[in-house]
Design an enzyme around this catalytic site. Sequence first.
Site, PDB file in Angstrom:
ATOM      1  N   HIS A 295      -5.786 -33.359  17.660  1.00 11.64           N
ATOM      2  CA  HIS A 295      -4.704 -34.232  18.114  1.00 11.64           C
ATOM      3  C   HIS A 295      -3.541 -33.432  18.685  1.00 11.64           C
ATOM      4  O   HIS A 295      -2.439 -33.967  18.838  1.00 11.64           O
ATOM      5  CB  HIS A 295      -4.242 -35.129  16.962  1.00 11.64           C
ATOM      6  CG  HIS A 295      -5.351 -36.019  16.489  1.00 11.64           C
ATOM      7  ND1 HIS A 295      -5.566 -37.269  17.019  1.00 11.64           N
ATOM      8  CD2 HIS A 295      -6.350 -35.809  15.600  1.00 11.64           C
ATOM      9  CE1 HIS A 295      -6.637 -37.813  16.429  1.00 11.64           C
ATOM     10  NE2 HIS A 295      -7.132 -36.936  15.565  1.00 11.64           N
TER      11      HIS A 295
ATOM     12  N   LYS B  68       0.836  -1.200   0.000  1.00 10.63           N
ATOM     13  CA  LYS B  68       0.000   0.000   0.000  1.00 10.63           C
ATOM     14  C   LYS B  68       0.876   1.257   0.000  1.00 10.63           C
ATOM     15  O   LYS B  68       0.695   2.157  -0.801  1.00 10.63           O
ATOM     16  CB  LYS B  68      -0.915  -0.033   1.228  1.00 10.63           C
ATOM     17  CG  LYS B  68      -1.820   1.163   1.362  1.00 10.63           C
ATOM     18  CD  LYS B  68      -2.756   1.019   2.551  1.00 10.63           C
ATOM     19  CE  LYS B  68      -3.435   2.346   2.848  1.00 10.63           C
ATOM     20  NZ  LYS B  68      -4.344   2.287   3.979  1.00 10.63           N
TER      21      LYS B  68
ATOM     22  N   GLU C  46      10.505  -4.632   4.451  1.00  8.07           N
ATOM     23  CA  GLU C  46      10.570  -6.044   4.065  1.00  8.07           C
ATOM     24  C   GLU C  46      10.269  -6.196   2.571  1.00  8.07           C
ATOM     25  O   GLU C  46      10.974  -6.897   1.833  1.00  8.07           O
ATOM     26  CB  GLU C  46       9.553  -6.879   4.858  1.00  8.07           C
ATOM     27  CG  GLU C  46       9.862  -7.052   6.331  1.00  8.07           C
ATOM     28  CD  GLU C  46       9.311  -5.933   7.191  1.00  8.07           C
ATOM     29  OE1 GLU C  46       8.955  -4.851   6.651  1.00  8.07           O
ATOM     30  OE2 GLU C  46       9.252  -6.126   8.419  1.00  8.07           O
TER      31      GLU C  46
ATOM     32  N   LYS D  17       9.511  -0.924  14.187  1.00  5.55           N
ATOM     33  CA  LYS D  17      10.119  -0.601  12.889  1.00  5.55           C
ATOM     34  C   LYS D  17      11.222   0.437  13.068  1.00  5.55           C
ATOM     35  O   LYS D  17      12.306   0.330  12.473  1.00  5.55           O
ATOM     36  CB  LYS D  17       9.065   0.004  11.952  1.00  5.55           C
ATOM     37  CG  LYS D  17       8.003  -0.943  11.456  1.00  5.55           C
ATOM     38  CD  LYS D  17       7.121  -0.193  10.453  1.00  5.55           C
ATOM     39  CE  LYS D  17       5.847  -0.939  10.148  1.00  5.55           C
ATOM     40  NZ  LYS D  17       4.913  -0.151   9.339  1.00  5.55           N
TER      41      LYS D  17
ATOM     42  N   GLU E 190      -4.830  -6.720  14.775  1.00  5.82           N
ATOM     43  CA  GLU E 190      -4.297  -5.407  14.420  1.00  5.82           C
ATOM     44  C   GLU E 190      -5.399  -4.353  14.492  1.00  5.82           C
ATOM     45  O   GLU E 190      -5.149  -3.180  14.724  1.00  5.82           O
ATOM     46  CB  GLU E 190      -3.654  -5.430  13.017  1.00  5.82           C
ATOM     47  CG  GLU E 190      -2.674  -4.287  12.808  1.00  5.82           C
ATOM     48  CD  GLU E 190      -1.887  -4.369  11.498  1.00  5.82           C
ATOM     49  OE1 GLU E 190      -2.516  -4.287  10.429  1.00  5.82           O
ATOM     50  OE2 GLU E 190      -0.653  -4.501  11.541  1.00  5.82           O
TER      51      GLU E 190
ATOM     52  N   GLY F 124      -4.867  -1.827   5.058  1.00  7.15           N
ATOM     53  CA  GLY F 124      -4.097  -2.971   4.560  1.00  7.15           C
ATOM     54  C   GLY F 124      -4.785  -4.299   4.833  1.00  7.15           C
ATOM     55  O   GLY F 124      -4.894  -5.165   3.961  1.00  7.15           O
ATOM     56  N   ARG F 125      -5.281  -4.471   6.048  1.00  4.71           N
ATOM     57  CA  ARG F 125      -5.886  -5.768   6.413  1.00  4.71           C
ATOM     58  C   ARG F 125      -7.290  -5.933   5.852  1.00  4.71           C
ATOM     59  O   ARG F 125      -7.942  -6.941   6.095  1.00  4.71           O
ATOM     60  CB  ARG F 125      -5.857  -5.941   7.929  1.00  4.71           C
ATOM     61  CG  ARG F 125      -6.463  -4.790   8.708  1.00  4.71           C
ATOM     62  CD  ARG F 125      -6.070  -4.855  10.183  1.00  4.71           C
ATOM     63  NE  ARG F 125      -6.513  -3.694  10.947  1.00  4.71           N
ATOM     64  CZ  ARG F 125      -5.832  -2.562  11.065  1.00  4.71           C
ATOM     65  NH1 ARG F 125      -4.689  -2.421  10.443  1.00  4.71           N
ATOM     66  NH2 ARG F 125      -6.296  -1.559  11.793  1.00  4.71           N
TER      67      ARG F 125
HETATM   68  O1  LIG Z   1       1.041  -2.750   2.214  1.00  3.70           O
HETATM   69  P1  LIG Z   1       2.145  -2.136   3.000  1.00  3.70           P
HETATM   70  O2  LIG Z   1       2.105  -0.633   2.975  1.00  3.70           O
HETATM   71  O3  LIG Z   1       3.476  -2.662   2.533  1.00  3.70           O
HETATM   72  O4  LIG Z   1       1.969  -2.549   4.498  1.00  3.70           O
HETATM   73  C1  LIG Z   1       2.071  -3.874   4.924  1.00  3.70           C
HETATM   74  C2  LIG Z   1       1.672  -4.018   6.376  1.00  3.70           C
HETATM   75  O5  LIG Z   1       2.631  -3.400   7.198  1.00  3.70           O
HETATM   76  C3  LIG Z   1       2.292  -2.481   8.204  1.00  3.70           C
HETATM   77  O6  LIG Z   1       3.304  -2.480   9.157  1.00  3.70           O
HETATM   78  C4  LIG Z   1       0.962  -2.670   8.880  1.00  3.70           C
HETATM   79  O7  LIG Z   1       1.085  -3.153  10.180  1.00  3.70           O
HETATM   80  C5  LIG Z   1       0.008  -3.567   8.134  1.00  3.70           C
HETATM   81  O8  LIG Z   1      -1.285  -3.112   8.393  1.00  3.70           O
HETATM   82  C6  LIG Z   1       0.263  -3.563   6.650  1.00  3.70           C
HETATM   83  O9  LIG Z   1      -0.663  -4.407   6.039  1.00  3.70           O
END
Ligand SMILES: O=P(O)(O)OC[C@H]1O[C@H](O)[C@H](O)[C@@H](O)[C@@H]1O
Length: 549
Positions: free
Chosen positions: A389, A210, A216, A513, A358, A272-273
């Site tokens: 199990h 986003k 990462e 972060k 989240e 994002g979620r």
């Molecule tokens: O889609 P992006 O901007 O790369 O974000 C990826 C993810 O990282 C963030 O740290 C948030 O905690 C998430 O809500 C998000 O989905």
Amino acid sequence: MPDTPRLIRRPEWTALEDHRADSMLHPQLRDLFATDPGRAERYTVRAGDLRIDYSKHLITDETLALLQELATATDVFGLRDAMFRGEKINTTEDRAVLHTALRAARDAVVEVDGENVVPAVHTVLDKMSAFAEKVRSGEWRGHTGRRIRTVVNIGIGGSDLGPAMAYEALRSFTDRELAVRFVSNVDGADLHEAVRDLDAAETLFIIASKTFTTIETITNATSARDWLLTELKAGPDAVAAHFVALSTNAEKVADFGIDTANMFAFWDWVGGRYSFDSAIGLSLMIAIGPDRFREMLEGFRIVDEHFRTAPAESNAPLLMGLLGIWYGNFFEAQSHAVLPYSHYLSRFTAYLQQLDMESNGKSTGRDGHPVDWQTGPVVWGTPGTNGQHAYYQLIHQGTKLIPADFIGLINPVDELSPALRAQHDLLMANFFAQTQALAFGKTPDEVRAEGVPEELVPHKTFRGNRPTTTILAPELTPSVLGQLVALYEHKVFVQGAIWNIDSFDQWGVELGKILAKRVEPALTEGAEVPGLDPSTAALVATYRTLRKQ
Ligand SMILES: O=P(O)(O)OC[C@H]1O[C@H](O)[C@H](O)[C@@H](O)[C@@H]1O
């Protein structure tokens, strides 16, 4: 202080506390069923194709009435309507919350700041569809002219969990000639394992982010680009045919070197979620095809409409949200298990962890004050029957109350052989047996009647009264998957509304972060990190000493 009373001082809240202390101190599901023959039927609700039985909960009509009063007092439906209207209910980020617009019909009107966002949603969907068809048909060619055989989605959090979950869920609808893989972890092993057996000439990378600033994702995307160019022995002009981007940030996409013509956009009002039915779903759309993807969006829409219009007493997300509040706030339950009896739903609970935790893992209210009530639960679970199990022992006989959702499908997917289809009945026999055992247990007398020696009777007794919701769907179609996800999205919404927290921000992920950025130079360059605490400083020193150069 706000004008409205704090949640736990509301009369509707104290009425629930009194109800719990007076009438529901030791609720017995055996008695509740024995005295109320209509209970199973009355406590079953339909939402689209989903049939949701909540009769095996520690509730009575009075509990439900009191919970509904709490929902009314906290104006859950008022906030719901504000969300659907496009108001900026994500107050800490000053954003609208409009994942529901992602699945709105083409002729719907949803305005943000006076502008109808639905046409843009469909423009992107159409662009995604055209692209997906090109990849699926082989018209889209890699740099050397070969067709694409593997799509690698690089993203993390909401840019990974949704499409990865849905790809697994809808695997039986995927084109078997075209594989999709997902890379999320900044651990280089993730990308290494994903590409080690791939032919770069037939690989398409989808960079999903986003913000397009997530360390990462950008790190993995950069490494993927290096891998591709090395494998192809090509220059940067090879990138265009092998990289597309899904983002809200065109500038950063261009900076990375991806042609913005190959970017699929979404907007800041998509969390994002809550994003896998936006452009973030491109990998899924390539896998299942645009028609199936649209069927999934229709499934979302069915439950959106249900949530928006069903009366409180038959509103499934509302009821599920209220039940969670009942256990979390009045029984001190700390966690919530989601147990899908479907191999295809193996990633469903992992997806829900981000969606729920989240969203509702917050301790500051919308009014800026600390909350002094429990908020979101720990969400966990894996597919049945595997869990049976492993950890079900604790759910059955442990000291913790763990409300659980059991998700089952009446029919297996079509493509299974007759013999494998027959196994479905055994799977579902377990599904039904577990909720029965959890609810009704086994009394000492029943154990004795089996001739069990007296000293073992306490060990073999099941106290029961472990609450469960049973969600049944006819089969796992794209529509049903959309319905299930929307059900949980709105359940999470209901709980956040009652707890008076902003379910749509995620400030809690920021500090780690920032600290990681600060620590990294200490690991790679041996740089001094000012102000490191003694524990972390010693750990970093050990790492540096033992790190192979
Ligand atoms: O889609 P992006 O901007 O790369 O974000 C990826 C993810 O990282 C963030 O740290 C948030 O905690 C998430 O809500 C998000 O989905």
